[in-house]
Design a protein around this motif. Sequence first.
Motif, PDB file in Angstrom:
ATOM      1  N   LYS A 267       0.832  -1.210   0.000  1.00 50.92           N
ATOM      2  CA  LYS A 267       0.000   0.000   0.000  1.00 50.92           C
ATOM      3  C   LYS A 267       0.866   1.260   0.000  1.00 50.92           C
ATOM      4  CE  LYS A 267      -4.047  -2.010   2.203  1.00 50.92           C
ATOM      5  NZ  LYS A 267      -4.912  -2.005   3.411  1.00 50.92           N
ATOM      6  N   ALA A 268       1.964   1.224   0.751  1.00 46.66           N
ATOM      7  CA  ALA A 268       2.863   2.381   0.793  1.00 46.66           C
ATOM      8  C   ALA A 268       3.504   2.608  -0.567  1.00 46.66           C
ATOM      9  CB  ALA A 268       3.934   2.172   1.862  1.00 46.66           C
ATOM     10  N   ALA A 269       3.897   1.548  -1.234  1.00 40.69           N
ATOM     11  CA  ALA A 269       4.508   1.675  -2.560  1.00 40.69           C
ATOM     12  C   ALA A 269       3.504   2.246  -3.546  1.00 40.69           C
ATOM     13  CB  ALA A 269       5.013   0.321  -3.040  1.00 40.69           C
ATOM     14  N   ALA A 270       2.268   1.809  -3.474  1.00 43.58           N
ATOM     15  CA  ALA A 270       1.235   2.328  -4.370  1.00 43.58           C
ATOM     16  C   ALA A 270       0.977   3.809  -4.084  1.00 43.58           C
ATOM     17  CB  ALA A 270      -0.054   1.517  -4.227  1.00 43.58           C
ATOM     18  N   TYR A 271       0.945   4.189  -2.812  1.00 42.83           N
ATOM     19  CA  TYR A 271       0.721   5.583  -2.428  1.00 42.83           C
ATOM     20  C   TYR A 271       1.831   6.474  -2.964  1.00 42.83           C
ATOM     21  CZ  TYR A 271       0.507   9.740   0.479  1.00 42.83           C
ATOM     22  OH  TYR A 271       0.481  11.038   0.907  1.00 42.83           O
TER      23      TYR A 271
ATOM     24  N   GLU B 185       1.988   9.594  -5.727  1.00 46.14           N
ATOM     25  CA  GLU B 185       2.540  10.903  -5.395  1.00 46.14           C
ATOM     26  C   GLU B 185       3.615  11.330  -6.390  1.00 46.14           C
ATOM     27  OE1 GLU B 185       1.674  13.169  -2.951  1.00 46.14           O
ATOM     28  OE2 GLU B 185      -0.049  11.837  -2.764  1.00 46.14           O
ATOM     29  N   MET B 186       4.395  10.366  -6.874  1.00 47.61           N
ATOM     30  CA  MET B 186       5.459  10.686  -7.825  1.00 47.61           C
ATOM     31  C   MET B 186       4.886  11.091  -9.174  1.00 47.61           C
ATOM     32  SD  MET B 186       8.337  10.318  -6.239  1.00 47.61           S
ATOM     33  CE  MET B 186       9.599  10.062  -7.434  1.00 47.61           C
TER      34      MET B 186
END
Length: 96
Positions: free
Chosen positions: A85-89, A93-94
């Motif tokens: 989930k953090a990687a997707a978030y 953002e990028m």
Amino acid sequence: MSRRSKYPEQFRRDAVELVNSSDRPLRQIARELGVNHETLRSWVNMAKQATEAGPPAEDPAEAQELQRLRKRVAELEKEKEILRKAAAYFAREMDR
């Protein structure tokens, strides 16, 4: 005292499988295999009891280790989900 069987284990398993998968009478199968019909019947009954009984009981130390490992797997799966989930978030953002 138990006497060692003159029939190999694989032969007994195959004979039981033949009885279970065939529509022929047990006596006929026993005759074809050259086994006493009561011997074959006892093999079939022992196999049936073994499947009904389920797997053999575990050693308490093994059960404890299994429980510990299952708990660890659950923790790792939670961590993996958080990281996914953090990687997707951060990927979203990028892109902004």
